[in-house]
Design an enzyme around this catalytic site. Structure first.
Site, PDB file in Angstrom:
ATOM      1  N   SER A  45       0.777  -1.138   0.042  1.00 13.23           N
ATOM      2  CA  SER A  45       0.160  -0.072   0.075  1.00 13.23           C
ATOM      3  C   SER A  45       0.810   1.138   0.076  1.00 13.23           C
ATOM      4  O   SER A  45       1.589   1.494  -0.910  1.00 13.23           O
ATOM      5  CB  SER A  45      -0.991   0.084   1.223  1.00 13.23           C
ATOM      6  OG  SER A  45      -1.873   0.861   1.022  1.00 13.23           O
ATOM      7  N   ASP A 199      -5.749  -4.149  -1.763  1.00 14.80           N
ATOM      8  CA  ASP A 199      -4.576  -3.775  -0.930  1.00 14.80           C
ATOM      9  C   ASP A 199      -4.116  -5.064  -0.191  1.00 14.80           C
ATOM     10  O   ASP A 199      -4.961  -5.734   0.712  1.00 14.80           O
ATOM     11  CB  ASP A 199      -5.163  -2.682   0.090  1.00 14.80           C
ATOM     12  CG  ASP A 199      -4.264  -1.915   0.776  1.00 14.80           C
ATOM     13  OD1 ASP A 199      -3.154  -2.548   0.946  1.00 14.80           O
ATOM     14  OD2 ASP A 199      -4.543  -0.877   1.327  1.00 14.80           O
TER      15      ASP A 199
END
Length: 316
Positions: A45, A199
């Protein structure tokens, strides 16, 4: 013989990105080390944004210059940190695209991963991330550092995939960063090689355990979304601490796995002062300057303590 060292950077949104840039610069100074020379760069991320930059030759100081708005800042980085998806997500679509994360969360004993699988399809626009990664990439679509790993999670199975590692599906840097940043409920899944990804932080905040079995003797972990030992909170920040506590439990397991494999771990995390500056929303751009200021004050001491703990742990 010089010890092989890997760097693993976790998720953390806008404020975690800023805090991490300070932490990396402090690590470089105290270890007398260039973070770009890590044998493996692992990012999830916001960590994916940062290792993409390091793998493409940018330094932590370059990141800080961009964040500080310096006149001599790298134009690519300056443009990237000036772009922002907003502090709250757009209204999501009525679909559940990541149900595979529920099974993964149960298997990993991770309530937050299971709950992430129940979040609706996000409608955020990840173009800024794709453009950033593509601009950093070389002619072959990836970083000059060949062992730059960008971690995302398969929505069907919850499997973590480190793009750039051996055996991972082929991907271009821009789409890999967008996938790694694909926060469930905020951004839609990203399709790569016929599979859909979100993610990696939805399953693991850092994924440092992916380095077990790699030929490294030390892993430097920079984890803006965990805090060993907990951290006090008031008001809405108590909600953030629920997520932070679960992510910390997960990182504890990963560090234990690395140490059991004979790998020394330097673990750097924010403390109460930085968390107070960040507030409850890690995407709150208005708190970035305060986060940088708090990090510059407190992170050097945390880095020194983390290095000392790693040395003492190796002696035990």
């Amino acid at each position: 013989m010089t010890q092989r060292r890997a760097l693993a950077i976790g998720c953390g949104g806008t404020l975690g990105f800023a805090w991490t840039a300070v932490a990396l610069r402090a690590l470089e100074e105290q270890l007398d080390w260039d973070a770009r020379t890590a044998d493996v760069l692992v990012g999830t991320s916001a960590g994916a944004e940062i290792v993409a930059a390091l793998g493409s030759g940018r330094t932590p100081q370059d990141l800080l210059d961009a964040l500080d708005g310096r006149d001599h800042a790298d134009p690519l980085l300056a443009g990237h940190v000036a772009d922002h998806p907003g502090s709250i997500p757009p209204v999501p679509a009525l679909a559940l695209p990541a149900l595979g994360l529920v099974r993964a969360g149960i298997a990993r004993r991770s309530p937050y991963a299971a709950l992430a699988g129940l979040l609706p399809r996000g409608r955020g626009d990840a173009t800024w991330l794709r453009e950033y990664g593509d601009a950093l990439a070389g002619a072959d679509g990836w970083t000059a550092h060949r062992d730059t790993w960008i971690v995302a999670a398969d929505v069907a199975t919850g499997e973590r995939v480190a793009f750039g590692s051996a055996g991972a599906p082929p991907a271009r840097l821009g789409e890999a960063v967008a996938a790694s940043w694909g926060i469930p409920g905020w951004f839609p899944p990203v399709e790569i090689a016929g599979r859909r990804f979100v993610d990696g932080g939805a399953v693991s905040s850092v994924s440092a355990d992916l380095l077990v079995g790699q030929p490294v003797g030390e892993v430097v972990v920079v984890a803006p979304m965990t805090s060993a030992g907990g951290a006090p909170a008031r008001g809405l920040s108590r909600v953030e601490r629920l997520l932070r506590t679960q992510m910390t439990i997960g990182l504890d397991r990963e560090v234990a796995a690395l140490e059991a494999a004979g790998i020394r771990v330097v673990r750097v995390e924010p403390g109460p002062e930085e968390l107070a500056a960040m507030g409850p929303n890690f995407m709150d751009l208005s708190r970035r300057d305060a986060t940088l200021a708090a990090a510059r004050t407190h992170v050097p001491g945390r880095v020194a303590s983390a290095i000392g703990a790693a040395i003492e742990g190796a002696k035990a």
